[in-house]
Design an enzyme around this catalytic site. Structure first.
Site: not given
Length: 265
Positions: A2, A121, A162, A254
């Protein structure tokens, strides 16, 4: 996995349904028993999302941190809840609303310093008003890494995954292989502004709408009940703008999609 808009949508729902009241928390699966005991019967003060991370902040001072990862899901239930189905890591029950969490990468209780370390971070989140897009842009424009990899780096940009990566680069005619150092300040500002405009649509509707109206025709989406995309998961199909076959490769492990004509370089 997600993307950020999904977590912000969940956080908003949990804020509306649970915040300001006592919640009952359990772990039917047994893997979050100790953590659940720390917050069970406590008041949930606030739910928020930061990138792909969900945080439930309790009046006792601790927070529950959830990262859904590839397989995590929340199942929301109106009214009374029946017996748990499947491997429920965390069950939350309010007055007239409940939710079951299954399969997350992380479900843990954090103390305030640990929450601070987590958020420190993470990069700029386009869905948060406190996002420092100029700092993120400066870091990206100093890097020789490909912009397609930089946009997926959660330490730089929190919440972009993505789909948004592929689509926003297409919308601005930027090759995913261009190094960050080649990006101008104006190009970065335009990319950021587009993410700030597109991602709230996902929060509101639960679906990513990225194709401009004039191109929202022709071949269907990559999956049932999904809005059309320009390039994401359309390898080999004609570009909606120029008809060039959409290209596919891998970058940083990816899947990567782009149009060689509309995104030259």
């Amino acid at each position: 996995m997600p993307e950020g808009h999904t977590l912000h949508r969940i956080a908003r729902l949990h804020q509306e349904r649970f915040a300001g009241a006592v919640v009952r928390v359990s772990s039917p699966q047994g893997r979050f028993v100790q953590g659940a005991a720390l917050v069970d019967g406590r008041v949930l003060e606030r739910a928020e999302a930061y990138g792909k991370h969900l945080l439930h902040h309790y009046a006792s001072g601790v927070s529950v941190h959830v990262h859904l990862g590839l397989y995590g899901t929340f199942s929301e239930v109106e009214g009374s809840m029946g017996a748990p189905v499947g491997q429920v890591r965390m069950r939350m029950r309010g007055t007239d609303f409940g939710t079951d969490l299954r399969g997350p990468t992380a479900c843990e209780v954090l103390l305030p310093p640990e929450v601070d370390a987590l958020t420190a971070r993470l990069g700029a989140d386009p869905l948060r008003p406190d996002a420092d897009h100029e700092r993120a842009g400066a870091r990206i424009r100093r890097s020789r890494r490909a912009i397609g990899a930089l946009l997926m780096d959660q330490a730089l940009i929190a919440g972009v995954g993505n789909v948004y990566r592929a689509e926003v680069l297409f919308r601005h005619g930027i090759s995913p292989y261009r190094p960050g150092t080649s990006l101008t300040a104006a190009e970065w500002d335009a990319l950021w502004a587009d993410l700030v405009e597109l991602m709230p649509i996902g929060v509101e509707t639960g679906r990513m709408h990225v194709v401009r109206t004039e191109y929202d025709t022709g071949a269907p989406s990559y999956d049932k009940n999904r809005p059309r995309t320009y390039v994401y998961r359309r390898q080999g199909e004609p570009c909606r703008v120029c008809a060039t076959p959409v290209a596919h490769a891998t970058m940083a492990a990816r899947n990567l999609f782009w149009c060689p004509t509309c995104q030259p370089g």
